[in-house]
Scaffold this active site. Structure first.
Site, PDB file in Angstrom:
ATOM      1  N   SER A 487       6.920  -8.304  17.803  1.00  0.00           N
ATOM      2  CA  SER A 487       7.655  -9.739  16.616  1.00  0.00           C
ATOM      3  C   SER A 487       8.734  -8.778  16.516  1.00  0.00           C
ATOM      4  O   SER A 487       9.703  -9.519  16.318  1.00  0.00           O
ATOM      5  CB  SER A 487       6.532  -9.845  15.565  1.00  0.00           C
ATOM      6  OG  SER A 487       6.240  -8.342  14.537  1.00  0.00           O
ATOM      7  N   ASP A 772       9.358  -9.579   5.296  1.00  0.00           N
ATOM      8  CA  ASP A 772       8.602  -9.809   4.937  1.00  0.00           C
ATOM      9  C   ASP A 772       7.893  -8.701   4.355  1.00  0.00           C
ATOM     10  O   ASP A 772       8.514  -7.538   4.422  1.00  0.00           O
ATOM     11  CB  ASP A 772       7.675 -10.668   5.607  1.00  0.00           C
ATOM     12  CG  ASP A 772       7.716 -10.793   7.164  1.00  0.00           C
ATOM     13  OD1 ASP A 772       7.872  -9.033   7.282  1.00  0.00           O
ATOM     14  OD2 ASP A 772       7.434 -11.283   7.632  1.00  0.00           O
ATOM     15  N   HIS A 775       8.066  -6.528   8.089  1.00  0.00           N
ATOM     16  CA  HIS A 775       8.783  -6.739   9.596  1.00  0.00           C
ATOM     17  C   HIS A 775      10.646  -6.300   8.383  1.00  0.00           C
ATOM     18  O   HIS A 775      10.319  -7.186   7.804  1.00  0.00           O
ATOM     19  CB  HIS A 775       9.958  -8.347  10.301  1.00  0.00           C
ATOM     20  CG  HIS A 775       8.198  -8.716  10.777  1.00  0.00           C
ATOM     21  ND1 HIS A 775       7.061  -9.477  11.102  1.00  0.00           N
ATOM     22  CD2 HIS A 775       7.874  -7.828  12.125  1.00  0.00           C
ATOM     23  CE1 HIS A 775       6.487  -9.726  11.038  1.00  0.00           C
ATOM     24  NE2 HIS A 775       6.964  -8.808  12.542  1.00  0.00           N
TER      25      HIS A 775
END
Length: 808
Positions: A487, A772, A775
């Site tokens: 991600s 977040d 990340h």
């Protein structure tokens, strides 16, 4: 794209206003430390004339630089409100605070520097110190004098002239008498006796300063040539022989002289790590040297000196550093920035700590540079993580230089640089270079005729240079870029999958020009920024969206929650593991072959591309440390790291077989420092979740060996390792996040660690490290990826960085 080059010229002083950390400071050395002892001697080695001292409050004083020497900076850090007087000028009770005996052209050996005239060798400096001791004893009595001398700081910086003005000089026969190894041994033997004599005179806190990279000075480069290298290698090799023996001598002295504390200051390492912006190699002297290049390497008397961009110069004349360099060297000698700066501790801890006769040592069993950094930090109270995981402002792909200058000036004001808050005062352009100057609150003794400071003096310093002439708008450095990862790199591949691990909704993408695209951050990802650095004018498309001939410039296969192991991330839903990503790349290769028409053209193209592989984060977050998987009960951390490594190695071989020849392998980051992991496990009083980071490092430690093995055995290929962990933790030259463990968006408290859909994010996003709970923000990505592409420190990448990989 603009290359970011950072120049830090900070003096991190600590105690100027209070009582000094030690009652007195005695200095032994050569011209790097001389503050006037040679002024009245019959010698060419003197600096009591302009342009020396042009930036010193007393003008030319005999210091071989434009301003303060290294020992002046150290004196400031130790808390003295006056500079230590030279032996030639010291009078009365001022000797109770110390004396500077250093002499230009002097050496360990008595004959060193003889061809330049009179000088005070280390043996004679010790005799002068004996004379000082007699004066102190007459003032305080023998017992009180001994007690005082035991508490003083002593720095000894000798050896440079024993090479420049002896072994390497035609005026001496030592190079014919000794091999470099033999000469280093002879020097150390004599030096050992001299340091023991200093101990016999009452010295108990002694910092021995190593020799710097003499082969990189402008004088030696001009005199000897580099034979195609960056510096004069045979000189640096000889110096390193001496320095390595000096470390052993420090160990020996600490073992044999139980009530003394000797430390080694790695001047060589400090000079070379880092040298970004402050260009050590081929850096010209600031002053006019002229014919002196063949004799003293010094400035021409009353000659010209550089004025514009003075702080860009490492060297004042052809051999001596500028005040800018001295500030950095003095600061890192006093308070080590890296474990390699000093051994076993730094000058600050030598001065302040109370020992029981034994020096605390950093464990040599630690396997990685950052582990050593953390151990060093914890052992001696260094706040190495005060700017942890911080950021600069976005700076690439700007439409206007004016906009860039305005944006950078505004957003960099107030950022944290080694814990100091700068205020930007001016931005100017010069030959397609943006130069930013800033002011730092700096405690400088040199602020009045009495040398006493009541307020912090403001020192204007060059902070950064932005080169505006690289490759974003021209041809990219490579024809194509292929991305494999999780991600951190995903740009939309998970959008249409049945998974919780997707980011195609607000507030993701709030600062991205395409809005929410599936990127797990507010703006650009790691891969986006690397693409900009490589010179692409479009971001690399996701495998899910790539069509037609655009695949010739590369494809992004990264998938949120994906890992090296196929089962990783399964509890979150569908994802494309690394094995699946490699299968997708096989499909892309077939499509490229169809477009180009033959295998040879396809292989030729693919061999020139850059490939980045960033995998493993989820194999810990969403596998080993997750309650949904049995791996933690099946394997110890060591066993699991080996399993991961074995599978990863096999996968990289598949990538090689698919045509990859330029491959950057990214290590796993400091996932134990992410807000989500901290919230889940707690830190038990530490800064981060140590057991998570320790497990990650077991895996990372194997990647350098993997790169070495592949480069040896994979024909016509080059693999590099990018140490994401190290980059995240080492103090960054330009940092600014004020919020390091909070999230910018409101996150779901369930298993995904992601932003709540349509939630309102923080407004000051550039002040946050994390977007977040796992990340990073775009701001964090910018500073980290700048170092992925162009390493700021040698430890950032191995054997070199992405930029140099691209140029192969």
């Amino acid at each position: 794209m603009w290359h970011l080059v950072l120049v830090i010229t900070l003096s991190l002083s600590s105690r100027v206003y209070g009582k000094p950390e030690v009652p007195c400071y005695f200095i032994f050395g050569d011209s790097l430390y001389d503050n006037g002892n040679n002024n009245d001697l019959n010698t060419l080695a003197k600096a009591n004339y302009p342009p020396y001292g042009v930036d010193f409050c007393g003008g030319p004083t005999g210091r071989f630089t434009n301003g303060r020497t290294i020992t002046d900076i150290i004196a400031e850090h130790l808390g003295f409100d006056k500079y230590i007087p030279s032996f030639a000028s010291a009078r009365g009770e001022e000797i109770l605070e110390g004396v500077n005996y250093a002499s230009g052209s002097a050496g360990i050996r008595d004959e060193t520097g003889l061809h330049l005239g009179v000088r005070i060798s280390l043996n004679n400096q010790l005799k002068n110190h004996q004379s000082t001791i007699s004066h102190i004893e007459s003032m305080k009595g023998k017992d009180s004098a001994a007690d005082l001398l035991n508490k003083c700081m002593y720095t000894v910086g000798m050896g440079s002239n024993d090479y420049i003005n002896n072994y390497l000089s035609n005026s001496y026969n030592t190079s014919h008498m000794y091999t470099p190894e033999q000469y280093a041994t002879a020097l150390i033997q004599q030096y050992s006796q001299q340091l023991k004599k200093l101990y016999g005179y009452g010295a108990r806190k002694i910092a021995v300063l190593g020799i710097g990279p003499l082969g990189c000075t402008p004088g030696n480069v001009a005199l000897h040539g580099t034979n195609g290298s960056l510096c004069v290698d045979f000189i640096n090799d000889a110096v390193e022989l001496f320095n390595s023996k000096l470390i052993s001598l420090v160990d020996e002295l600490n073992k044999d002289l139980h009530d003394a504390k000797f430390i080694f200051v790695n001047i060589y390492g400090i000079a070379l790590i880092p040298t970004k912006g402050m260009k050590l190699v081929n850096s010209p002297p600031c002053c006019e040297v002229g014919a002196n290049m063949n004799t003293t390497f010094q400035c021409v008397r009353d000659g010209k000196s550089c004025k514009l961009f003075k702080f860009l110069h490492l060297f004042w004349d052809a051999i001596h550093p500028s005040e800018t360099s001295n500030i950095v060297t003095g600061a890192r000698s006093y308070h080590a920035l890296f474990p390699s700066d000093t051994y076993p501790i730094d000058i600050h801890h030598l001065g302040t700590s109370k020992f029981d006769g034994r020096l605390p040592l950093v464990s040599s069993s630690l396997s990685t540079p950052i582990e050593n950094t953390l151990a060093f930090s914890k052992s001696f109270g260094l706040n190495t993580l005060s700017c942890i995981l911080s950021r600069p402002t976005p700076m690439t792909l700007s439409d206007s230089k004016t906009l860039a200058m305005s944006s950078l000036t505004r957003s960099l004001s107030g950022t944290c640089v080694f814990g100091i808050i700068p205020v930007f005062r001016s931005v100017v352009t010069h030959n397609e270079v943006l130069v930013f100057t800033t002011e730092f609150s700096h405690k400088n003794i040199c602020t009045s005729s009495s040398f006493k400071t009541s307020i912090g003096a403001k020192t204007s310093m060059l902070l950064m240079i932005l080169s505006l002439s690289s490759g974003v708008y021209g041809k990219p450095e490579v024809p194509c870029y292929f991305i494999f990862g999780d991600s951190l790199y995903d740009n939309g591949n998970n959008n249409d999958l049945d998974t919780l691990a997707k980011a195609n909704y607000p507030p993701y993408g709030v600062d991205f020009r395409g809005g929410p695209t599936g990127r797990f951050t507010n703006g650009r990802t790691t891969a986006d920024i690397i693409a900009e650095h490589l010179g692409f004018d479009k971001y690399i498309p996701s495998f899910a969206s790539a069509r037609g001939e655009e695949i010739l410039e590369g494809v992004n296969y990264a998938s949120g929650s994906a890992g090296i192991r196929d089962e990783t991330g399964l509890h979150l839903g569908a994802r494309m593991s690394l094995n699946k990503q490699l299968k997708n790349h096989g499909i892309t290769v077939s499509r490229i072959r169809s477009i180009l028409g033959d295998n040879k053209s396809t292989a030729n193209l693919l061999s020139k591309c850059i490939y980045t592989v960033g995998m493993g984060n989820n194999d810990y977050i969403n596998n080993y440390f997750s309650q949904y998987y049995p791996t933690r009960s099946m394997y110890t951390p060591e066993q699991y790291s080996i399993l991961l490594f074995q599978e990863f190695s096999h996968q990289l071989k598949i990538l090689y077989n698919l045509g990859a020849r330029k491959v950057a392998v990214f290590g796993i980051g400091v996932i134990g420092c992410t807000p989500g992991v901290i919230a889940m496990y707690g830190t038990n009083g530490s800064l981060c979740v140590d057991f998570v980071n320790n497990a990650v490092q077991l895996f990372n430690a194997q990647l350098i060996a993997l790169v070495e093995d592949f480069n040896k055995n994979m024909l016509n290929s080059t693999f590099i390792f990018v140490d994401s962990y190290q980059i995240a933790l080492t103090p960054t030259l330009l940092t600014g996040a004020q919020v390091t463990i909070a999230t910018c968006c409101d996150v779901m408290t369930t298993i995904s660690f992601q932003c709540i859909p349509l939630g309102i994010p923080c407004k000051n996003r550039d002040d946050y490290t994390f977007w977040d709970a796992v990340h990073p923000t775009e701001a964090s990505n910018l500073i980290s990826i700048g170092r992925y592409y162009s390493a700021a420190f040698p430890s950032d990448s191995y054997p070199f960085d992405i930029h140099h990989l691209a140029l192969l």
